[in-house]
Design an enzyme around this catalytic site. Structure first.
Site, PDB file in Angstrom:
ATOM      1  N   SER A 284       0.836  -1.187   0.000  1.00  0.00           N
ATOM      2  CA  SER A 284       0.000   0.000   0.000  1.00  0.00           C
ATOM      3  C   SER A 284       0.879   1.248   0.000  1.00  0.00           C
ATOM      4  CB  SER A 284      -0.899  -0.006   1.237  1.00  0.00           C
ATOM      5  OG  SER A 284      -1.516   1.244   1.402  1.00  0.00           O
TER       6      SER A 284
ATOM      7  N   HIS B 253      -0.513 -16.504  18.588  1.00  0.00           N
ATOM      8  CA  HIS B 253      -0.395 -16.019  17.211  1.00  0.00           C
ATOM      9  C   HIS B 253       1.068 -16.078  16.783  1.00  0.00           C
ATOM     10  CE1 HIS B 253      -1.323 -14.174  13.532  1.00  0.00           C
ATOM     11  NE2 HIS B 253      -2.311 -13.399  13.924  1.00  0.00           N
ATOM     12  N   GLY B 254       1.402 -17.124  16.044  1.00  0.00           N
ATOM     13  CA  GLY B 254       2.763 -17.319  15.554  1.00  0.00           C
ATOM     14  C   GLY B 254       2.850 -17.089  14.065  1.00  0.00           C
ATOM     15  N   ALA B 255       2.128 -16.087  13.571  1.00  0.00           N
ATOM     16  CA  ALA B 255       2.099 -15.788  12.130  1.00  0.00           C
ATOM     17  C   ALA B 255       2.052 -14.280  11.935  1.00  0.00           C
ATOM     18  CB  ALA B 255       0.872 -16.447  11.498  1.00  0.00           C
ATOM     19  N   HIS B 256       2.066 -13.869  10.692  1.00  0.00           N
ATOM     20  CA  HIS B 256       1.816 -12.490  10.284  1.00  0.00           C
ATOM     21  C   HIS B 256       2.723 -11.458  10.960  1.00  0.00           C
ATOM     22  CE1 HIS B 256      -2.047 -14.722   9.760  1.00  0.00           C
ATOM     23  NE2 HIS B 256      -1.731 -14.399   8.518  1.00  0.00           N
TER      24      HIS B 256
ATOM     25  N   TYR C 196       3.946 -11.391  13.991  1.00  0.00           N
ATOM     26  CA  TYR C 196       3.920 -11.283  15.452  1.00  0.00           C
ATOM     27  C   TYR C 196       5.214 -11.874  16.006  1.00  0.00           C
ATOM     28  CZ  TYR C 196      -0.911  -9.690  15.539  1.00  0.00           C
ATOM     29  OH  TYR C 196      -2.037  -8.941  15.386  1.00  0.00           O
TER      30      TYR C 196
ATOM     31  N   ARG D  58      -1.264 -20.499  15.842  1.00  0.00           N
ATOM     32  CA  ARG D  58      -1.425 -20.119  14.428  1.00  0.00           C
ATOM     33  C   ARG D  58      -0.023 -19.927  13.854  1.00  0.00           C
ATOM     34  NH1 ARG D  58      -5.523 -17.422  11.292  1.00  0.00           N
ATOM     35  NH2 ARG D  58      -6.759 -17.633  13.176  1.00  0.00           N
TER      36      ARG D  58
END
Length: 133
Positions: free
Chosen positions: A32, A76-79, A81, A128
């Site tokens: 973006s 949350h182990g993705a994106h 983090y 995740r």
């Protein structure tokens, strides 16, 4: 479009740098045009002795969630983090027991999941993961 004077460390508690497994600044390409990555504060590399506190915070958060009536919790182990950052060889440049080999890079996630499972029972725990890590 983001304001040129806005530095994203302003959103951190007490204006502190965000924590990470590294102190490398964000350099990835953002799709973006709304975000200028140079405005993000460089992270602060967690000291090895600080990682058990992150694990304990996750354990306490899980206990609080269960006490509040949730059925389970997800780490949350993705994106991007922090757990994801530890596992990614492109990000994690540590030379201690939390860096280097894939096995070592997974230790943070494993310690968190184990602590949370011991606190609230394993069947209530999920993690995740990113398909790209």
């Amino acid at each position: 479009m983001s304001s040129p004077s806005l530095v994203y460390s302003e959103f951190q508690p007490n204006g502190q740098a965000p924590i990470s497994c590294t102190d490398k600044p964000l350099t990835c390409q953002i799709r973006s045009n709304d975000i200028n990555v140079t405005q993000f504060a460089a992270p602060r590399r967690l000291k090895t002795y600080e990682i058990p506190q992150i694990v304990n915070n996750s354990r306490l958060a899980a206990r609080n969630a269960i006490e509040a009536g949730f059925d389970g919790v997800e780490t949350h182990g993705a994106h991007g983090y922090i757990v994801d950052q530890f596992m990614k060889d492109q990000v994690n440049d540590r030379i201690d027991q939390y860096g280097g080999s894939l096995e070592n890079r997974c230790w943070c996630a494993l310690e968190i999941v184990e602590a949370v499972a011991n606190e609230i029972r394993a069947e209530k725990v999920h993690i995740r993961l990113s398909p790209f890590a």
